[in-house]
Write a protein that holds these residues in place. Sequence first.
Motif, PDB file in Angstrom:
ATOM      1  N   VAL A 133      -1.139 -77.119 -33.051  1.00 55.25           N
ATOM      2  CA  VAL A 133      -0.809 -76.037 -32.118  1.00 55.25           C
ATOM      3  C   VAL A 133       0.299 -75.150 -32.678  1.00 55.25           C
ATOM      4  CG1 VAL A 133       0.054 -75.457 -29.817  1.00 55.25           C
ATOM      5  CG2 VAL A 133      -1.562 -77.343 -30.112  1.00 55.25           C
ATOM      6  N   ILE A 134      -0.021 -73.856 -32.839  1.00 61.63           N
ATOM      7  CA  ILE A 134       0.924 -72.861 -33.330  1.00 61.63           C
ATOM      8  C   ILE A 134       1.411 -71.969 -32.196  1.00 61.63           C
ATOM      9  CG2 ILE A 134       1.269 -70.966 -34.966  1.00 61.63           C
ATOM     10  CD1 ILE A 134       0.768 -73.642 -36.292  1.00 61.63           C
ATOM     11  N   THR A 135       0.531 -71.704 -31.239  1.00 62.52           N
ATOM     12  CA  THR A 135       0.823 -70.759 -30.160  1.00 62.52           C
ATOM     13  C   THR A 135       0.635 -71.417 -28.802  1.00 62.52           C
ATOM     14  OG1 THR A 135       0.069 -68.896 -31.516  1.00 62.52           O
ATOM     15  CG2 THR A 135       0.201 -68.523 -29.150  1.00 62.52           C
ATOM     16  N   LEU A 136       1.597 -71.180 -27.913  1.00 64.31           N
ATOM     17  CA  LEU A 136       1.469 -71.587 -26.517  1.00 64.31           C
ATOM     18  C   LEU A 136       1.129 -70.344 -25.705  1.00 64.31           C
ATOM     19  CD1 LEU A 136       4.514 -74.031 -26.101  1.00 64.31           C
ATOM     20  CD2 LEU A 136       2.154 -74.552 -26.752  1.00 64.31           C
ATOM     21  N   GLU A 137      -0.032 -70.359 -25.067  1.00 64.20           N
ATOM     22  CA  GLU A 137      -0.509 -69.209 -24.302  1.00 64.20           C
ATOM     23  C   GLU A 137       0.403 -68.945 -23.110  1.00 64.20           C
ATOM     24  OE1 GLU A 137      -1.618 -66.359 -23.934  1.00 64.20           O
ATOM     25  OE2 GLU A 137      -3.781 -66.687 -24.244  1.00 64.20           O
ATOM     26  N   ARG A 138       0.352 -67.720 -22.615  1.00 59.20           N
ATOM     27  CA  ARG A 138       1.123 -67.366 -21.425  1.00 59.20           C
ATOM     28  C   ARG A 138       0.762 -68.315 -20.281  1.00 59.20           C
ATOM     29  NH1 ARG A 138       1.336 -60.823 -20.793  1.00 59.20           N
ATOM     30  NH2 ARG A 138       2.202 -61.470 -18.793  1.00 59.20           N
ATOM     31  N   GLY A 139       1.795 -68.866 -19.656  1.00 59.38           N
ATOM     32  CA  GLY A 139       1.587 -69.737 -18.504  1.00 59.38           C
ATOM     33  C   GLY A 139       1.022 -71.101 -18.820  1.00 59.38           C
ATOM     34  N   ALA A 140       1.010 -71.495 -20.089  1.00 61.30           N
ATOM     35  CA  ALA A 140       0.346 -72.748 -20.481  1.00 61.30           C
ATOM     36  C   ALA A 140       0.886 -73.960 -19.727  1.00 61.30           C
ATOM     37  CB  ALA A 140       0.482 -72.962 -21.982  1.00 61.30           C
ATOM     38  N   PHE A 141       2.204 -74.004 -19.474  1.00 59.96           N
ATOM     39  CA  PHE A 141       2.823 -75.122 -18.765  1.00 59.96           C
ATOM     40  C   PHE A 141       3.432 -74.683 -17.421  1.00 59.96           C
ATOM     41  CE2 PHE A 141       2.716 -76.715 -23.084  1.00 59.96           C
ATOM     42  CZ  PHE A 141       2.524 -78.074 -22.943  1.00 59.96           C
ATOM     43  N   SER A 142       3.161 -73.487 -16.998  1.00 63.76           N
ATOM     44  CA  SER A 142       3.779 -72.963 -15.784  1.00 63.76           C
ATOM     45  C   SER A 142       3.493 -73.873 -14.590  1.00 63.76           C
ATOM     46  CB  SER A 142       3.242 -71.558 -15.500  1.00 63.76           C
ATOM     47  OG  SER A 142       3.853 -71.018 -14.345  1.00 63.76           O
ATOM     48  N   GLY A 143       4.555 -74.229 -13.868  1.00 61.85           N
ATOM     49  CA  GLY A 143       4.417 -75.068 -12.687  1.00 61.85           C
ATOM     50  C   GLY A 143       4.325 -76.549 -12.956  1.00 61.85           C
ATOM     51  N   CYS A 144       4.528 -76.955 -14.210  1.00 60.43           N
ATOM     52  CA  CYS A 144       4.519 -78.398 -14.526  1.00 60.43           C
ATOM     53  C   CYS A 144       5.866 -78.983 -14.126  1.00 60.43           C
ATOM     54  CB  CYS A 144       4.230 -78.610 -16.018  1.00 60.43           C
ATOM     55  SG  CYS A 144       2.556 -78.158 -16.510  1.00 60.43           S
ATOM     56  N   ASN A 145       6.025 -79.243 -12.844  1.00 62.81           N
ATOM     57  CA  ASN A 145       7.345 -79.578 -12.294  1.00 62.81           C
ATOM     58  C   ASN A 145       7.805 -81.004 -12.587  1.00 62.81           C
ATOM     59  OD1 ASN A 145       5.596 -80.899 -10.577  1.00 62.81           O
ATOM     60  ND2 ASN A 145       6.233 -79.824  -8.727  1.00 62.81           N
ATOM     61  N   LYS A 146       6.936 -81.823 -13.203  1.00 61.12           N
ATOM     62  CA  LYS A 146       7.348 -83.177 -13.571  1.00 61.12           C
ATOM     63  C   LYS A 146       7.508 -83.343 -15.080  1.00 61.12           C
ATOM     64  CE  LYS A 146       5.359 -85.327  -9.452  1.00 61.12           C
ATOM     65  NZ  LYS A 146       4.422 -86.345  -8.911  1.00 61.12           N
ATOM     66  N   LEU A 147       7.400 -82.243 -15.808  1.00 68.29           N
ATOM     67  CA  LEU A 147       7.617 -82.258 -17.254  1.00 68.29           C
ATOM     68  C   LEU A 147       9.115 -82.339 -17.529  1.00 68.29           C
ATOM     69  CD1 LEU A 147       6.580 -81.882 -20.189  1.00 68.29           C
ATOM     70  CD2 LEU A 147       6.791 -79.411 -19.811  1.00 68.29           C
ATOM     71  N   GLU A 148       9.541 -83.407 -18.205  1.00 70.80           N
ATOM     72  CA  GLU A 148      10.965 -83.631 -18.444  1.00 70.80           C
ATOM     73  C   GLU A 148      11.394 -83.313 -19.875  1.00 70.80           C
ATOM     74  OE1 GLU A 148      11.708 -87.664 -17.366  1.00 70.80           O
ATOM     75  OE2 GLU A 148      11.153 -87.386 -15.265  1.00 70.80           O
ATOM     76  N   GLU A 149      10.481 -83.498 -20.821  1.00 73.99           N
ATOM     77  CA  GLU A 149      10.834 -83.328 -22.237  1.00 73.99           C
ATOM     78  C   GLU A 149       9.578 -82.945 -23.008  1.00 73.99           C
ATOM     79  OE1 GLU A 149      12.715 -86.075 -25.881  1.00 73.99           O
ATOM     80  OE2 GLU A 149      12.615 -86.839 -23.809  1.00 73.99           O
ATOM     81  N   ILE A 150       9.749 -82.086 -24.032  1.00 75.37           N
ATOM     82  CA  ILE A 150       8.587 -81.683 -24.821  1.00 75.37           C
ATOM     83  C   ILE A 150       8.952 -81.601 -26.291  1.00 75.37           C
ATOM     84  CG2 ILE A 150       9.001 -79.203 -24.448  1.00 75.37           C
ATOM     85  CD1 ILE A 150       5.865 -78.954 -24.379  1.00 75.37           C
ATOM     86  N   ASN A 151       8.082 -82.174 -27.127  1.00 76.58           N
ATOM     87  CA  ASN A 151       8.212 -82.056 -28.581  1.00 76.58           C
ATOM     88  C   ASN A 151       7.268 -80.952 -29.028  1.00 76.58           C
ATOM     89  OD1 ASN A 151       8.145 -82.314 -31.382  1.00 76.58           O
ATOM     90  ND2 ASN A 151       8.386 -84.534 -31.313  1.00 76.58           N
ATOM     91  N   LEU A 152       7.827 -79.833 -29.486  1.00 75.97           N
ATOM     92  CA  LEU A 152       7.042 -78.653 -29.807  1.00 75.97           C
ATOM     93  C   LEU A 152       6.398 -78.713 -31.193  1.00 75.97           C
ATOM     94  CD1 LEU A 152       9.518 -76.041 -28.311  1.00 75.97           C
ATOM     95  CD2 LEU A 152       7.304 -76.690 -27.368  1.00 75.97           C
TER      96      LEU A 152
END
Length: 372
Positions: A233-252
Amino acid sequence: FVPSTFPDDSGQVFNHQAAGRGAYSAHNILNNIELKNNSVHFTYEDNTLYSADKKTLIYHSIKNTGTKFEVPEGVNIITKHAFFMCDNLEEITLPSSLKKIENNPFSGCSKLSIKNNSGSYFIIDNVIYNQFKTSIVGALNKIDTDCLVIPEGTKTINRNSFWNCKGIRKIVLPSTLEDIGYNPFVGCSNIHFESRSSKYKVIDDVLYTADLMKLVCFPAWKAIGKVSLPDSVITLERGAFSGCNKLEEINLHNVNIINKSCFTNCISLKNIYCSDLISYIGEWAFAYCENLESISVFKDTIIDNNAFSNCNIKVIKRENRSNYLIESENEFTLKALLKNYEGKIDSVLIDPPYNSDIDYIGYKDQKFGSYA
């Protein structure tokens, strides 16, 4: 109020020359404000703003408490977000004169049904298609289905089409699908995907482009705790994670681009580390991440205005590039390096593929023993 200096309905919002399309897309903030029109180039009646000739419907006020609205005959265009969050509405009648519906004008109307007299559109299972049934324009928020199968022949899902359609539990993408616009599934917190299209893949319930280089949508129900993105994954689309209210940590990992609105309302995020590979963070990318404390980025990373809107965040800009180890397939790593390092690297040393039983590389694996 609309000042007398506004001449027409094209252009940018509030530039004293035009009322841009989507000018009131956040007009829920105007709930207690009355719009007054002093411009001869617009018509404002029954809490609805039109162009002067009433051929374009621009905005329907959230202040209107009526449950039914009939778009007047003669209207050719309904602009994007025109009825955004008009949640009192239960029925809208579309006229036979209607030729164009822009970007999902009925989003946020949770009780709405549509009576359609226009030959330019079809409404099937609460989904709005163009007259050729090749393109999805939008979907009504009242949609409630265990499985929405998009018909074969559909080529395009336009931007914001399924915004906040929480009642969709599964969506099946047809083999004919060629393009998905941005933000199509934001707010679809219960959605599962199945793709029959050669242009899109679903892996572990996450929707990607077929080459796996762009992440289109990571469902909120799945984004719990820590998430690690695939190396591809190189690109994260607009709104890809929008509203993920239980997401605490992300490895990009190898991500280069974080597009607009990507992590809006991810209220459980605390800290973000953006590697030197990340070259761009879009507007509203982390808006309303109210518990986000810090983000670390390289100093040359382009950060749009309002990327951290409504966040009390510390932005740490690293002055020097870091030494770091990338654990990834060679192909993915090289693609990830292109954006920031193209033309800056003279050579790349890659170890040969040991234990591969490939003759052309000039040696026999057994000569070196096993490295498995």
